[in-house]
Write an enzyme that holds these catalytic residues in place. Sequence first.
Site, PDB file in Angstrom:
ATOM      1  N   ASP A 188      -4.722   7.050  -3.983  1.00 57.65           N
ATOM      2  CA  ASP A 188      -4.767   6.238  -2.781  1.00 57.65           C
ATOM      3  C   ASP A 188      -3.295   5.855  -2.540  1.00 57.65           C
ATOM      4  OD1 ASP A 188      -6.756   5.287  -1.025  1.00 57.65           O
ATOM      5  OD2 ASP A 188      -6.744   3.286  -1.909  1.00 57.65           O
ATOM      6  N   HIS A 214      -3.605  -2.906  -1.894  1.00 56.08           N
ATOM      7  CA  HIS A 214      -3.672  -2.108  -3.126  1.00 56.08           C
ATOM      8  C   HIS A 214      -3.031  -0.754  -2.869  1.00 56.08           C
ATOM      9  CE1 HIS A 214      -7.142  -0.824  -0.735  1.00 56.08           C
ATOM     10  NE2 HIS A 214      -6.991   0.355  -1.319  1.00 56.08           N
ATOM     11  N   SER A 266      -6.909  -1.173   6.082  1.00 56.55           N
ATOM     12  CA  SER A 266      -8.007  -1.581   5.191  1.00 56.55           C
ATOM     13  C   SER A 266      -7.697  -2.891   4.464  1.00 56.55           C
ATOM     14  CB  SER A 266      -8.297  -0.479   4.163  1.00 56.55           C
ATOM     15  OG  SER A 266      -7.323  -0.454   3.137  1.00 56.55           O
ATOM     16  N   ALA A 286     -13.222   5.314  -7.171  1.00 58.49           N
ATOM     17  CA  ALA A 286     -14.361   4.600  -7.676  1.00 58.49           C
ATOM     18  C   ALA A 286     -15.625   5.386  -7.317  1.00 58.49           C
ATOM     19  CB  ALA A 286     -14.425   3.212  -7.014  1.00 58.49           C
ATOM     20  N   LYS A 321      -3.690  10.289  -0.424  1.00 57.53           N
ATOM     21  CA  LYS A 321      -4.627  10.127   0.693  1.00 57.53           C
ATOM     22  C   LYS A 321      -4.544   8.725   1.302  1.00 57.53           C
ATOM     23  CE  LYS A 321      -8.373   8.760  -2.352  1.00 57.53           C
ATOM     24  NZ  LYS A 321      -8.481   7.334  -2.003  1.00 57.53           N
ATOM     25  N   HIS A 368      -1.303   4.022   0.316  1.00 60.36           N
ATOM     26  CA  HIS A 368      -1.312   3.335   1.604  1.00 60.36           C
ATOM     27  C   HIS A 368       0.065   2.828   2.026  1.00 60.36           C
ATOM     28  CE1 HIS A 368      -5.640   3.319   1.516  1.00 60.36           C
ATOM     29  NE2 HIS A 368      -5.768   2.431   0.552  1.00 60.36           N
ATOM     30  N   CYS A 388     -14.239   6.645  -3.356  1.00 57.40           N
ATOM     31  CA  CYS A 388     -13.507   7.908  -3.340  1.00 57.40           C
ATOM     32  C   CYS A 388     -14.281   9.041  -3.997  1.00 57.40           C
ATOM     33  CB  CYS A 388     -12.141   7.752  -3.996  1.00 57.40           C
ATOM     34  SG  CYS A 388     -11.149   9.222  -3.772  1.00 57.40           S
ATOM     35  N   GLU A 424      -8.763   4.726   7.484  1.00 60.53           N
ATOM     36  CA  GLU A 424      -9.275   4.631   6.119  1.00 60.53           C
ATOM     37  C   GLU A 424      -9.715   6.038   5.747  1.00 60.53           C
ATOM     38  OE1 GLU A 424      -9.115   3.854   3.272  1.00 60.53           O
ATOM     39  OE2 GLU A 424     -10.152   1.946   3.063  1.00 60.53           O
ATOM     40  N   ASP A 471      -7.923   8.949  -8.402  1.00 57.71           N
ATOM     41  CA  ASP A 471      -7.386   7.583  -8.235  1.00 57.71           C
ATOM     42  C   ASP A 471      -7.319   6.746  -9.515  1.00 57.71           C
ATOM     43  OD1 ASP A 471      -7.563   8.539  -5.673  1.00 57.71           O
ATOM     44  OD2 ASP A 471      -8.603   6.810  -4.830  1.00 57.71           O
TER      45      ASP A 471
HETATM   46  C1  VGL Z   1     -10.928   3.299  -2.856  1.00 56.33           C
HETATM   47  C2  VGL Z   1     -11.440   1.153  -2.233  1.00 56.33           C
HETATM   48  C3  VGL Z   1     -10.309   1.095  -1.434  1.00 56.33           C
HETATM   49  C4  VGL Z   1     -11.238   4.503  -3.656  1.00 56.33           C
HETATM   50  C5  VGL Z   1      -9.800   3.260  -2.063  1.00 56.33           C
HETATM   51  O1  VGL Z   1     -10.387   5.409  -3.700  1.00 56.33           O
HETATM   52  O2  VGL Z   1     -12.321   4.565  -4.267  1.00 56.33           O
HETATM   53  N1  VGL Z   1     -11.737   2.241  -2.919  1.00 56.33           N
HETATM   54  N2  VGL Z   1      -9.505   2.150  -1.362  1.00 56.33           N
HETATM   55 ZN    ZN Z   2      -7.584   2.118  -0.539  1.00 52.99          ZN
END
Ligand code: VGL
Ligand code: ZN
Length: 198
Positions: A55, A74, A63, A134, A99, A57, A138, A106, A13
């Site tokens: 990520d 995001h 989320s 992060a 993903k 979405h 993830c 989520e 990510d």
């Molecule tokens: C993530 C917060 C929201 C991640 C994804 O991939 O770490 N964190 N969506």
């Molecule tokens: Zn996300």
Amino acid sequence: MLLKKGDVLIATDVQHDFLPGGSLPITNGDRVITPLNTAIRGFSSQGLPVVATRDWHPQNHSSFFAQGGRWPPHCVAESFGAHFDERLELPEGVVVISKATDRDKEAYSAFEGTDLNAQLRSLGAHRIVIGGLATDYCVLNTVKDALRLGYKVYVLEDAIEAINARPDDGLRALREMERLGAVLIRSRDLSVVKEEAA
Ligand code: VGL
Ligand code: ZN
């Protein structure tokens, strides 16, 4: 760690929205780029595969705040914020895993609802080296699934950054990954056998 056949690198990510200036910026998120590039060069020099997760979405993902979720919007699929940062030197042939593409689900783990495990099997993966964003979402959840699935997992501790919604979430995530069997390494500790000059 001497790289060998069966090793796969996962860059998690590294997308604009998770970096400074993005919509869900991770403090110092851009610091993962240089060590990840070091790792990518090491893997590529040995002909070893690189996977990049993202990520990805729908614009009304569950989320997001507007849907009662916990995050600002995001990484909306196809948007600028969802694209990989240009400074990340993704190699030719990189395997991209998208993903959390389902509105109602989520998914922090890159294994969840994706064909990542099948892709890894077909690449002959045994050991996974992982970094990116992060640490506390993830990376943590992908590492946990990888360990459960039987992979040996190495976490690049200089190539991860945490959201730290609660202080020390990142540290706790690191400790949990170690407790479950992941090994912490640094990008400069990836070594390769250099081809001998003819
Ligand atoms: C993530 C917060 C929201 C991640 C994804 O991939 O770490 N964190 N969506
Ligand atoms: Zn996300």
